[in-house]
Design an enzyme around this catalytic site. Structure first.
Site: not given
Ligand code: WQD
Length: 317
Positions: A118, A142, A146
């Site tokens: 990841s 997490y 990984k």
């Molecule tokens: C994406 C962007 C939020 C929800 C995580 C893990 C990574 C991978 C994928 C794996 C961010 C923003 C989110 C919302 C928002 N995991 N957001 N409103 O945090 O980039 O990555 O998931 O298996 O390892 O760290 O993904 O989809 O949570 O967020 O503004 O309601 O969307 O701040 O910038 P993230 P995400």
């Protein structure tokens, strides 16, 4: 014809990879404890074994019985927030799962491994785009698990014959067909659709980041592109000795506001996204450098953000 065993092959990503492997002419064995996966997502022409990767004897038996060439190891816990609250669960499942798998592979003499890593291994890197040589500094249990998994694979390959590729996924989204959507509602795009279902406004976490529009930038990668990368990685392992890590992304960033605008286009109305406070622990920008995977694997993404959101919406409906 070769046979590949997919741990976690009934999950969101695994179900896509299983289909892509079958389409490539390989045989597929899915091993999944169905803690998050769905039995009905396992293709009819794949073999299904309903056990946990922690059951070393069962994994070893499967590798031997089906004369497995290689393993794609997707089975893992993957919710970042949960990992902060229950770190031991993540170490038990993800690190313990890797110990169990590598032992079973050693016992069975299985020599190929493609590992689901990841972008979380990078933490909040000082520059972007992020190459594979960027120092790893995970921000969550997490991400730690990984990264430890990557080390374990590398160390095991020193001790015995093992061809391996670790794939560092960036933000996976979309669906290859309407029955294969991401049902977990952990990540941004599923959360937007869930909010719309409830009649609520989707939320943008933080609008004062040092990015062009103030919201966080991520490298969203279509799950079908990702699946094709797995098949290419499996083929590379089959072809001889390999030991490498690849980022899997598009190399292009999209901000949260851009995601909201694209969702609005796809659903045909303004979704009315609202700005709220930053979420703790979100790096401003995570975009993959994809030079290595393009050069060494000959793979690059062909689908864009609109493809991801449109296919995710079709699956959600
Ligand atoms: C994406 C962007 C939020 C929800 C995580 C893990 C990574 C991978 C994928 C794996 C961010 C923003 C989110 C919302 C928002 N995991 N957001 N409103 O945090 O980039 O990555 O998931 O298996 O390892 O760290 O993904 O989809 O949570 O967020 O503004 O309601 O969307 O701040 O910038 P993230 P995400």
């Amino acid at each position: 014809m070769t046979t590949w065993l997919l741990t976690g092959g009934a999950g969101y990503i695994g179900a896509h990879v299983a289909r892509e492997l079958l389409a490539s002419g390989r045989q597929v064995v899915v091993l999944d404890d169905l803690s998050a996966g769905h039995r009905e997502r396992v293709p009819a022409d794949a073999t299904f074994i309903g056990v946990s990767v922690l059951d070393t004897a069962a994994v070893r038996d499967a590798l031997t019985r089906y004369d497995v060439t290689g393993v794609i190891h997707l089975a893992a816990k993957k919710a970042v927030g949960e990992s902060v609250e229950k770190p031991l669960l993540y170490y038990r499942e993800n690190v313990g799962g890797m110990v169990s798998l590598l032992q079973a592979m050693a016992d069975a003499g299985t020599r190929c491994l493609v590992y689901s890593s990841s972008a979380a291994v990078y933490g909040d890197p000082p520059w972007s785009p992020i190459s594979e040589d960027t120092p790893c500094a995970p921000l969550s249990p997490y991400g730690q698990t990984k990264l430890i998994g990557e080390w374990m694979v590398r160390d095991e390959a020193v001790a015995r014959p093992l061809s391996w590729v670790s794939l560092r996924y960036f933000n996976v989204a979309g669906a290859g067909s309407p029955d294969l959507g991401d049902s977990s509602a952990n990540n941004l795009i599923p959360l937007v659709f869930a909010a719309l279902d409830r009649g609520e406004a989707p939320r943008v976490f933080g609008t004062d980041y040092p990015t062009d529009d103030g919201s966080c930038v991520r490298d969203y990668i279509h799950v079908s592109d990702l699946s094709e990368a797995h098949v290419a990685a499996a083929a590379l392992c089959e072809s001889g000795e390999v030991a490498t890590v690849f980022n899997v992304g598009t190399g292009r960033g999209a901000s949260v506001w851009q995601v909201m605008a694209t969702v609005s286009e796809v659903v045909g109305r303004d979704v009315g996204a609202v700005a709220v406070e930053r979420r703790v622990g979100d790096p401003p920008e995570l975009v993959a450098s994809v030079d290595r995977i393009a050069g060494e694997l000959g793979w690059s993404a062909s689908r864009d953000l609109r493809d991801m959101i449109a296919s995710a919406y079709a699956a959600h409906r």
